[in-house]
Design a protein around this motif. Structure first.
Motif, mmCIF file in Angstrom:
data_model
loop_
_atom_site.group_PDB
_atom_site.id
_atom_site.type_symbol
_atom_site.label_atom_id
_atom_site.label_comp_id
_atom_site.label_asym_id
_atom_site.label_seq_id
_atom_site.Cartn_x
_atom_site.Cartn_y
_atom_site.Cartn_z
ATOM 1 N N HIS A 232 -24.711 -22.188 34.579
ATOM 2 C CA HIS A 232 -24.925 -21.334 35.747
ATOM 3 C C HIS A 232 -25.767 -20.134 35.294
ATOM 4 O O HIS A 232 -25.432 -19.487 34.289
ATOM 5 C CB HIS A 232 -23.590 -20.842 36.303
ATOM 6 C CG HIS A 232 -22.698 -21.976 36.738
ATOM 7 N ND1 HIS A 232 -23.051 -22.865 37.724
ATOM 8 C CD2 HIS A 232 -21.476 -22.367 36.299
ATOM 9 C CE1 HIS A 232 -22.080 -23.761 37.876
ATOM 10 N NE2 HIS A 232 -21.118 -23.476 37.027
ATOM 11 N N THR B 59 -26.430 -16.841 35.306
ATOM 12 C CA THR B 59 -25.782 -15.585 35.690
ATOM 13 C C THR B 59 -26.073 -14.522 34.632
ATOM 14 O O THR B 59 -26.623 -14.832 33.571
ATOM 15 C CB THR B 59 -24.249 -15.774 35.737
ATOM 16 O OG1 THR B 59 -23.802 -16.066 34.406
ATOM 17 C CG2 THR B 59 -23.844 -16.909 36.664
ATOM 18 N N GLU C 27 -23.968 -13.228 32.693
ATOM 19 C CA GLU C 27 -23.208 -13.550 31.490
ATOM 20 C C GLU C 27 -23.946 -14.610 30.678
ATOM 21 O O GLU C 27 -24.049 -14.503 29.444
ATOM 22 C CB GLU C 27 -21.805 -14.049 31.871
ATOM 23 C CG GLU C 27 -20.926 -13.002 32.538
ATOM 24 C CD GLU C 27 -21.306 -12.701 33.985
ATOM 25 O OE1 GLU C 27 -21.896 -13.574 34.659
ATOM 26 O OE2 GLU C 27 -21.010 -11.576 34.450
ATOM 27 N N THR C 28 -24.480 -15.605 31.372
ATOM 28 C CA THR C 28 -25.246 -16.652 30.679
ATOM 29 C C THR C 28 -26.474 -16.040 30.012
ATOM 30 O O THR C 28 -26.870 -16.442 28.913
ATOM 31 C CB THR C 28 -25.651 -17.750 31.689
ATOM 32 O OG1 THR C 28 -24.445 -18.288 32.240
ATOM 33 C CG2 THR C 28 -26.445 -18.851 31.030
ATOM 34 N N ASP D 113 -22.698 -27.413 31.384
ATOM 35 C CA ASP D 113 -21.556 -27.010 32.209
ATOM 36 C C ASP D 113 -21.464 -28.066 33.305
ATOM 37 O O ASP D 113 -22.082 -27.914 34.357
ATOM 38 C CB ASP D 113 -21.797 -25.604 32.780
ATOM 39 C CG ASP D 113 -20.571 -25.068 33.494
ATOM 40 O OD1 ASP D 113 -19.771 -25.872 33.999
ATOM 41 O OD2 ASP D 113 -20.423 -23.831 33.563
ATOM 42 N N ASN E 169 -17.085 -19.574 44.204
ATOM 43 C CA ASN E 169 -17.105 -18.358 43.381
ATOM 44 C C ASN E 169 -18.508 -18.048 42.870
ATOM 45 O O ASN E 169 -18.855 -16.891 42.655
ATOM 46 C CB ASN E 169 -16.114 -18.464 42.208
ATOM 47 C CG ASN E 169 -16.410 -19.635 41.298
ATOM 48 O OD1 ASN E 169 -17.050 -20.589 41.700
ATOM 49 N ND2 ASN E 169 -15.939 -19.567 40.069
ATOM 50 N N LEU E 170 -19.321 -19.081 42.682
ATOM 51 C CA LEU E 170 -20.691 -18.846 42.209
ATOM 52 C C LEU E 170 -21.691 -18.883 43.352
ATOM 53 O O LEU E 170 -22.770 -18.306 43.255
ATOM 54 C CB LEU E 170 -21.062 -19.864 41.136
ATOM 55 C CG LEU E 170 -20.462 -19.488 39.770
ATOM 56 C CD1 LEU E 170 -19.930 -20.692 39.048
ATOM 57 C CD2 LEU E 170 -21.459 -18.726 38.921
ATOM 58 N N GLU F 107 -20.398 -13.833 42.255
ATOM 59 C CA GLU F 107 -21.188 -13.850 41.012
ATOM 60 C C GLU F 107 -20.527 -14.642 39.895
ATOM 61 O O GLU F 107 -20.875 -14.473 38.729
ATOM 62 C CB GLU F 107 -21.409 -12.408 40.550
ATOM 63 C CG GLU F 107 -22.290 -11.628 41.489
ATOM 64 C CD GLU F 107 -22.245 -10.150 41.182
ATOM 65 O OE1 GLU F 107 -22.721 -9.746 40.100
ATOM 66 O OE2 GLU F 107 -21.718 -9.383 42.009
ATOM 67 N N GLY F 108 -19.532 -15.490 40.239
ATOM 68 C CA GLY F 108 -18.826 -16.228 39.199
ATOM 69 C C GLY F 108 -17.809 -15.337 38.523
ATOM 70 O O GLY F 108 -17.498 -14.239 38.996
ATOM 71 N N HIS F 109 -17.303 -15.815 37.396
ATOM 72 C CA HIS F 109 -16.243 -15.071 36.707
ATOM 73 C C HIS F 109 -16.793 -13.758 36.176
ATOM 74 O O HIS F 109 -17.930 -13.697 35.710
ATOM 75 C CB HIS F 109 -15.703 -15.848 35.515
ATOM 76 C CG HIS F 109 -15.222 -17.221 35.839
ATOM 77 N ND1 HIS F 109 -15.084 -17.702 37.112
ATOM 78 C CD2 HIS F 109 -14.827 -18.222 35.012
ATOM 79 C CE1 HIS F 109 -14.634 -18.941 37.064
ATOM 80 N NE2 HIS F 109 -14.477 -19.284 35.804
ATOM 81 N N MET G 89 -15.892 -14.123 30.664
ATOM 82 C CA MET G 89 -16.958 -14.991 30.123
ATOM 83 C C MET G 89 -17.272 -14.617 28.679
ATOM 84 O O MET G 89 -17.839 -15.413 27.930
ATOM 85 C CB MET G 89 -18.232 -14.888 30.979
ATOM 86 C CG MET G 89 -18.107 -15.433 32.387
ATOM 87 S SD MET G 89 -17.393 -17.081 32.512
ATOM 88 C CE MET G 89 -18.619 -18.088 31.702
ATOM 89 N N PHE H 169 -18.154 -17.595 26.268
ATOM 90 C CA PHE H 169 -19.485 -17.698 25.671
ATOM 91 C C PHE H 169 -19.470 -17.360 24.178
ATOM 92 O O PHE H 169 -20.361 -17.785 23.443
ATOM 93 C CB PHE H 169 -20.491 -16.883 26.469
ATOM 94 C CG PHE H 169 -20.877 -17.570 27.770
ATOM 95 C CD1 PHE H 169 -20.547 -18.907 28.001
ATOM 96 C CD2 PHE H 169 -21.579 -16.897 28.764
ATOM 97 C CE1 PHE H 169 -20.898 -19.551 29.189
ATOM 98 C CE2 PHE H 169 -21.946 -17.535 29.946
ATOM 99 C CZ PHE H 169 -21.599 -18.869 30.156
HETATM 100 N N1 ADE Z 1 -18.790 -20.109 35.367
HETATM 101 C C1 ADE Z 1 -17.963 -19.377 36.114
HETATM 102 N N2 ADE Z 1 -18.363 -18.089 36.152
HETATM 103 C C2 ADE Z 1 -19.493 -18.015 35.401
HETATM 104 C C3 ADE Z 1 -20.352 -16.953 35.058
HETATM 105 N N3 ADE Z 1 -20.147 -15.718 35.490
HETATM 106 N N4 ADE Z 1 -21.412 -17.243 34.282
HETATM 107 C C4 ADE Z 1 -21.613 -18.509 33.853
HETATM 108 N N5 ADE Z 1 -20.833 -19.536 34.133
HETATM 109 C C5 ADE Z 1 -19.764 -19.300 34.909
#
Ligand code: ADE
Length: 421
Positions: free
Chosen positions: A53, A55, A57-58, A127, A343-344, A348-350, A355, A359
């Protein structure tokens, strides 16, 4: 130099950078790994293709891998989860090729996977296992150069184990999902909070006083159930597994078959990883006004063709991420985020802080593969417990939490069998 890309708009890069830096502040463990990677370059010479995803965080994970000396490329792991400003920032500021556009259709989604595979990766990072699936189905010529892969999510791990059982898997994969520092936190607290966040951002409904039906009682669904209860909902669980159902009962939830829950729920959330968990027979029983959404990885949990077949014409988009389906009998059902992970799609996902551990597992799994891939069988592996515990230790340290240590007496006691009552 601008990296190769297929993204929404490079002009979004500046905003993306601020948000990526904001997330980094919440990711102390990954930041420490990033710093060590910058010094030691453990991934030098490796090409890593990531299907995650896209994001903030990624983005921090991609930067850490790049700092470790890897050449990286990123494509989306879901058509609706990409943050377009993040994609732009990675391309414009970090020279990382990105192929991902929020809302892309299925053909573009798979074309983007092919673009990422042009890197001829040594390591795959998935993922949901779409990268590994695509390689094994259409790009077998890449396998000779691949040392191994990593997999982020429960659904992907289930898929990969099925491949391994079939004798189809042709390189080792590390199930990041199965680390304790991943599933106990990301799946439970991450999914719990971000799912409710997505539902609330999409609908702005009050959760208190509503009957929320959560399908499944795995780590993700129990996180959702607990957060829904915390917001004042009456939560009903549906399950197929007797042990999980028993846990749900003893955790104080009502457990019902979906057929019975269907007529009671105001809000339905699926997170089972399975197909058609909400089906025609359930839609037929739901109250008018019921809201339906999914937080599992793939959009198969809600049987959309069955919903469409019961509908009296096409759905009406009444708010972003909310489609109203008029039923032939006059009821209206609301579907969120086209049945994709809410949620995504709508949030914005977790949060970054959870994360951080997921990660950290990804980054350290890549390093582990770079050292030990040749010794691993072509199966699904878990990361060594020592690495898992190291991540927990670093996270606690970053949170300022200190532990006790066993005394010599305690250590000896735990390692003997003679002393009893
Ligand atoms: N999966 C769930 N939340 C995420 C995030 N914030 N970034 C990447 N993968 C996710």
């Amino acid at each position: 130099m601008t990296a190769d890309h297929d993204i929404r708009d490079v002009q979004l890069a500046e905003g993306g950078r601020y948000r990526i830096d904001w997330a980094r502040n919440e990711m102390p463990v990954l930041s420490a790994i990033h710093e060590r990677f910058s010094r030691e370059k453990p991934l030098a010479g490796l090409r890593i293709a990531a299907c995650l995803h896209v994001t903030t965080e990624t983005a921090n994970l991609m930067r850490a891998l790049q700092a470790g000396g890897a050449e990286v490329v990123l494509c989306a792991s879901n058509p609706l989860s990409t943050q377009d400003d993040v994609a732009a920032s990675l391309v414009m500021h970090d020279e990382i090729p990105v192929y991902a556009i929020k809302g892309e259709d299925n053909d573009t989604y798979y074309a983007h996977i092919q673009s990422a595979l042009a890197l001829r990766p040594h390591i795959t990072m998935d993922d949901g296992a779409d990268l590994v699936g695509t390689i094994h189905q259409d790009r077998q010529e890449l396998i000779a150069e691949i040392m191994g892969g990593t997999e982020e999510t429960t659904t992907g791990v289930i898929r990969l184990r099925a491949m391994a059982e079939d004798g189809a898997l042709q390189f080792p994969v590390i199930a990041v999902n199965d680390s304790h520092t991943k599933f106990l936190f990301d799946n439970r607290y991450g999914t719990g909070q971000s799912t409710m966040d997505g539902i609330i951002r999409a609908t702005n409904i009050l959760i208190a006083g509503r009957c929320v039906v959560v399908a499944g009682y795995g780590w993700c669904s129990r996180g959702i159930a607990s957060r829904a209860r915390g917001l004042g909902a009456e939560v009903v669980i549906t399950e197929v597994d007797p042990l999980r159902a028993l846990e749900a009962v003893m955790d104080g939830y009502r457990v019902l078959p979906m057929k019975e829950a269907a007529c009671q729920g105001d809000l339905f959330i699926t997170a089972t990883g399975n197909h058609s968990v909400l089906d025609g027979e359930h839609f037929s029983r739901m109250k008018s006004g019921a809201i339906i959404c999914n937080s599992g990885h793939f959009n198969v949990e809600i049987n959309l063709p069955a919903l469409e077949a019961l509908a009296d014409g096409p759905p009406q988009r009444v708010r972003p991420f909310v489609d109203a389906y008029p039923m032939k009998d006059g009821r209206v059902l609301y579907l969120l985020g086209e049945g994709r992970l809410i949620n995504l799609a709508a949030a914005e996902g977790h949060p970054a802080s959870v994360m951080d551990m997921s990660f950290a597992n990804q980054a350290l799994s890549a390093e582990y593969l770079s050292q030990y891939a040749a010794e691993l069988s072509t199966e699904v592996h878990t990361i060594p417990t020592a690495i898992d515990r190291e991540i927990a230790t670093l996270k606690l340290y970053a949170m300022g939490v200190r532990l006790d240590e066993l005394t010599e007496r305690q250590e000896a006691y735990m390692n003997q069998w003679q002393e009893g009552t």
